[in-house]
Design a protein around this motif. Structure first.
Motif, PDB file in Angstrom:
ATOM      1  N   THR A 139      55.048  54.804  87.469  1.00  0.00           N
ATOM      2  CA  THR A 139      53.686  54.685  86.480  1.00  0.00           C
ATOM      3  C   THR A 139      52.779  53.677  87.272  1.00  0.00           C
ATOM      4  N   HIS A 140      53.074  52.870  87.931  1.00  0.00           N
ATOM      5  CA  HIS A 140      52.202  51.805  88.750  1.00  0.00           C
ATOM      6  C   HIS A 140      51.944  52.395  89.784  1.00  0.00           C
ATOM      7  N   GLY A 141      52.788  53.346  90.422  1.00  0.00           N
ATOM      8  CA  GLY A 141      52.319  54.120  91.589  1.00  0.00           C
ATOM      9  C   GLY A 141      51.252  55.209  91.370  1.00  0.00           C
ATOM     10  N   ALA A 142      51.263  55.598  90.139  1.00  0.00           N
ATOM     11  CA  ALA A 142      50.423  56.913  89.619  1.00  0.00           C
ATOM     12  C   ALA A 142      50.935  58.270  90.173  1.00  0.00           C
ATOM     13  N   ARG A 143      52.462  57.916  90.379  1.00  0.00           N
ATOM     14  CA  ARG A 143      53.150  59.195  90.659  1.00  0.00           C
ATOM     15  C   ARG A 143      53.530  59.894  89.555  1.00  0.00           C
ATOM     16  N   PHE A 144      52.667  60.618  88.859  1.00  0.00           N
ATOM     17  CA  PHE A 144      53.023  61.473  87.613  1.00  0.00           C
ATOM     18  C   PHE A 144      53.760  62.331  87.810  1.00  0.00           C
ATOM     19  N   ALA A 145      53.902  63.095  88.609  1.00  0.00           N
ATOM     20  CA  ALA A 145      54.940  64.486  88.869  1.00  0.00           C
ATOM     21  C   ALA A 145      56.077  63.656  88.803  1.00  0.00           C
ATOM     22  N   GLY A 146      56.419  62.854  89.677  1.00  0.00           N
ATOM     23  CA  GLY A 146      57.821  62.279  89.551  1.00  0.00           C
ATOM     24  C   GLY A 146      58.087  61.710  88.364  1.00  0.00           C
ATOM     25  N   LEU A 147      57.287  60.959  87.491  1.00  0.00           N
ATOM     26  CA  LEU A 147      57.508  60.400  86.625  1.00  0.00           C
ATOM     27  C   LEU A 147      58.011  61.520  85.556  1.00  0.00           C
ATOM     28  N   SER A 148      57.131  62.650  85.436  1.00  0.00           N
ATOM     29  CA  SER A 148      57.456  63.578  84.406  1.00  0.00           C
ATOM     30  C   SER A 148      59.096  64.229  84.681  1.00  0.00           C
ATOM     31  N   THR A 149      59.400  64.365  85.867  1.00  0.00           N
ATOM     32  CA  THR A 149      60.448  64.978  86.139  1.00  0.00           C
ATOM     33  C   THR A 149      61.951  63.690  85.756  1.00  0.00           C
ATOM     34  N   ALA A 150      61.532  62.600  86.186  1.00  0.00           N
ATOM     35  CA  ALA A 150      62.438  61.431  85.990  1.00  0.00           C
ATOM     36  C   ALA A 150      62.550  61.262  84.151  1.00  0.00           C
ATOM     37  N   ILE A 151      61.651  61.438  83.532  1.00  0.00           N
ATOM     38  CA  ILE A 151      61.456  61.180  82.266  1.00  0.00           C
ATOM     39  C   ILE A 151      62.044  62.103  81.383  1.00  0.00           C
ATOM     40  N   ALA A 152      61.882  63.388  81.653  1.00  0.00           N
ATOM     41  CA  ALA A 152      62.541  64.727  81.093  1.00  0.00           C
ATOM     42  C   ALA A 152      64.067  64.619  81.303  1.00  0.00           C
ATOM     43  N   ASP A 153      64.585  63.977  82.212  1.00  0.00           N
ATOM     44  CA  ASP A 153      66.062  63.724  82.390  1.00  0.00           C
ATOM     45  C   ASP A 153      66.616  62.873  81.552  1.00  0.00           C
ATOM     46  N   VAL A 154      65.920  61.525  81.562  1.00  0.00           N
ATOM     47  CA  VAL A 154      66.592  60.298  81.048  1.00  0.00           C
ATOM     48  C   VAL A 154      66.020  60.034  79.595  1.00  0.00           C
ATOM     49  N   LEU A 155      65.062  60.327  79.222  1.00  0.00           N
ATOM     50  CA  LEU A 155      64.686  59.990  77.854  1.00  0.00           C
ATOM     51  C   LEU A 155      65.468  60.617  76.573  1.00  0.00           C
ATOM     52  N   PRO A 156      65.863  61.880  76.713  1.00  0.00           N
ATOM     53  CA  PRO A 156      66.795  62.453  75.642  1.00  0.00           C
ATOM     54  C   PRO A 156      68.101  61.557  75.717  1.00  0.00           C
ATOM     55  N   ARG A 157      68.609  61.334  76.799  1.00  0.00           N
ATOM     56  CA  ARG A 157      69.900  60.558  77.091  1.00  0.00           C
ATOM     57  C   ARG A 157      69.774  58.972  76.308  1.00  0.00           C
ATOM     58  N   LEU A 158      68.756  58.631  76.562  1.00  0.00           N
ATOM     59  CA  LEU A 158      68.280  57.040  75.957  1.00  0.00           C
ATOM     60  C   LEU A 158      68.279  57.398  74.435  1.00  0.00           C
ATOM     61  N   GLU A 159      67.639  58.403  73.847  1.00  0.00           N
ATOM     62  CA  GLU A 159      67.431  58.554  72.284  1.00  0.00           C
ATOM     63  C   GLU A 159      68.791  58.835  71.773  1.00  0.00           C
ATOM     64  N   ARG A 160      69.589  59.653  72.467  1.00  0.00           N
ATOM     65  CA  ARG A 160      70.842  60.024  72.107  1.00  0.00           C
ATOM     66  C   ARG A 160      71.895  58.694  71.930  1.00  0.00           C
ATOM     67  N   ALA A 161      71.554  57.906  73.112  1.00  0.00           N
ATOM     68  CA  ALA A 161      72.613  56.603  73.223  1.00  0.00           C
ATOM     69  C   ALA A 161      72.314  55.879  72.080  1.00  0.00           C
ATOM     70  N   SER A 162      70.930  55.812  72.002  1.00  0.00           N
ATOM     71  CA  SER A 162      70.443  54.744  70.459  1.00  0.00           C
ATOM     72  C   SER A 162      71.164  55.123  69.441  1.00  0.00           C
ATOM     73  N   ARG A 163      71.728  56.407  69.252  1.00  0.00           N
ATOM     74  CA  ARG A 163      72.319  56.675  68.028  1.00  0.00           C
ATOM     75  C   ARG A 163      73.768  56.767  67.981  1.00  0.00           C
ATOM     76  N   THR A 164      74.467  56.771  69.418  1.00  0.00           N
ATOM     77  CA  THR A 164      75.855  57.179  69.423  1.00  0.00           C
ATOM     78  C   THR A 164      76.624  56.292  70.243  1.00  0.00           C
ATOM     79  N   ALA A 165      75.921  55.095  70.884  1.00  0.00           N
ATOM     80  CA  ALA A 165      76.496  54.020  71.534  1.00  0.00           C
ATOM     81  C   ALA A 165      76.972  53.095  70.182  1.00  0.00           C
ATOM     82  N   ALA A 166      78.157  52.050  71.089  1.00  0.00           N
ATOM     83  CA  ALA A 166      78.744  51.169  70.259  1.00  0.00           C
ATOM     84  C   ALA A 166      77.760  50.300  69.547  1.00  0.00           C
ATOM     85  N   ALA A 167      78.033  49.688  68.534  1.00  0.00           N
ATOM     86  CA  ALA A 167      76.884  49.100  67.807  1.00  0.00           C
ATOM     87  C   ALA A 167      76.545  47.911  68.762  1.00  0.00           C
ATOM     88  N   GLU A 168      77.294  47.247  69.326  1.00  0.00           N
ATOM     89  CA  GLU A 168      76.804  46.021  70.140  1.00  0.00           C
ATOM     90  C   GLU A 168      75.989  46.418  71.422  1.00  0.00           C
TER      91      GLU A 168
END
Length: 412
Positions: A131-160
């Motif tokens: 984002t700080h490098g204004a490399r938005f095409a690369g950000l798009s690819t990276a986000i599309a892979d990681v963001l769903p994993r973070l969302e699932r992990a926020s619901r399925t990871a151990a409570a701690e």
């Protein structure tokens, strides 16, 4: 589209481009994207899933949609104009659409899953580098892979582990919000900022909530909902000023407070409220003096230098080109991110354009492009300034200006 189909499609695009004797940057200008986006399409990394984007790409190559993708619908869909503002964040926008983890809600996954926190933390940090490098095409690819994993992990990871994951999720959404604001996609930025605020509150991180409000206020400014920007940032400032007024407040709190004063200054300048804008700038300077250094808490890049950069932008918004140039010549922006340096140079170019300093304006915009090419292409005011310079120069427009206008798709 499967990975094999993506690679085959990309190879077809590359073959057609080379057959026409086009470089990647020339095709990028024709379709109002970036060379990095074209490169990722040709390597099979960036899928082209939307029909309107497929039409735009076919139009840029001078072929039919079916030449690019034989299975594409043959109906006469409208071909988008290359002058329409597009961006490199299509995959991110798709990631924001709908609920991010429906399978977790339906119980199709185990109640508790093991997650790789260090790997997710590294990926989230990389979002901000992009984002700080204004490399938005690369950000798009990276986000599309990681963001769903973070969302699932926020619901399925151990409570701690969930508070840490929720904090990463908030940081990821803040990066997304910042990127969408810079690509003039403020409606998506609003959604991302709202999700960042919610995740930060669930993580028990109040200062990250305030940082999310800063992102939200910027989205409101881009939407020209200046009353909402003032309300969101103003209520946050009121709470933070009470919190930081006594004792020795943490520097992170001062960073957020100062950044919120800057967004209030921007909103006031956009509304033409000169006195209010200058008051907010003065308050930001006071906070920066208390902070005593340039910092990057919550990726806000707040400090004395950033206040002066915002002062340049505010002066340009208010039509005070001389003041903008006077402030700008005193700024040492060497330690700032490429994106922030580019934005300063764009504002200085705008100031020179207001004064009809053609050569100086072009020089600033070219240096802004060198620092962060995608910033110039996606910055609405930069594109408007380039078009204005083309009009000022007339038939005698310098070659470097016309080439810049083509790269930024600002000829029309």
């Amino acid at each position: 589209m499967s990975p094999e189909e993506q690679r085959a499609f990309g190879a077809r695009v590359a073959q057609l481009r080379k057959g026409r004797g086009m470089r990647q940057d020339q095709l990028a200008a024709a379709v109002n994207r970036t060379a990095s986006w074209v490169s990722q399409v040709e390597r099979g990394i960036q899928p082209v899933v939307r029909l309107d984007v497929l039409h735009l790409l076919a139009n840029g190559l001078g072929v039919s949609v079916q030449t690019l993708r034989p299975d594409a619908p043959s109906s006469a869909a409208p071909v988008p104009s290359a002058t329409e503002q597009t961006n490199d964040l299509d995959l991110v926008r798709l990631s924001l659409s709908g609920h991010p983890a429906l399978d977790a809600l339906l119980g199709e996954r185990p109640r508790t899953e093991t997650v790789d926190l260090p790997e997710l933390a590294t990926a989230t940090e990389e979002f901000w580098h992009l984002t700080h490098g204004a490399r938005f095409a690369g950000l798009s690819t990276a986000i599309a892979d990681v963001l769903p994993r973070l969302e699932r992990a926020s619901r399925t990871a151990a409570a701690e582990e969930r508070p840490k994951i929720l904090l990463l999720l908030s940081q990821a959404y803040q990066a997304v919000a910042a990127a969408f604001v810079r690509q003039d996609e403020a409606d998506a930025a609003w959604v991302a900022a709202d999700r960042a605020i919610q995740a930060a509150e669930q993580a028990g991180q109040p200062l990250h909530v305030f940082a999310g409000i800063y992102r939200l206020a910027h989205a409101f400014v881009r939407l020209r909902r200046l009353d909402q920007a003032e309300h969101a940032a103003g209520t946050a400032v009121a709470a933070l000023r009470t919190y930081t007024s006594a004792g020795h407040p943490p520097p992170e709190a001062l960073s957020v407070l100062g950044a919120l004063h800057l967004v209030l200054a921007l909103a006031a300048a956009r509304a033409g409220q000169r006195e209010q804008a200058l008051r907010e700038l003065a308050r930001a300077r006071e906070v920066a003096a208390r902070l005593g250094e340039d910092r990057n808490d919550f990726n806000l890049e707040f400090g004395p230098t950033n206040v002066e950069i915002q002062a340049v932008s505010t002066a340009v918004e208010l039509g005070d080109a001389g003041e903008a140039l006077e402030i700008g010549c005193r700024i040492d922006a060497g330690q700032l991110s490429p994106e922030r340096r580019s934005r300063l140079l764009i504002d200085l170019g705008r100031a020179h354009a207001q004064r009809r300093h053609l050569g100086e304006a072009i020089d600033c915009l070219l240096r802004a492009e060198e620092a962060a090419p995608e910033s110039v292409r996606s910055h609405v005011a930069a594109r408007a300034t380039i078009r204005e310079l083309i009009l000022i120069a007339g038939r005698g427009a310098p070659t470097e200006l016309t080439k810049l206008a083509k790269r930024a798709n600002a000829m029309g």
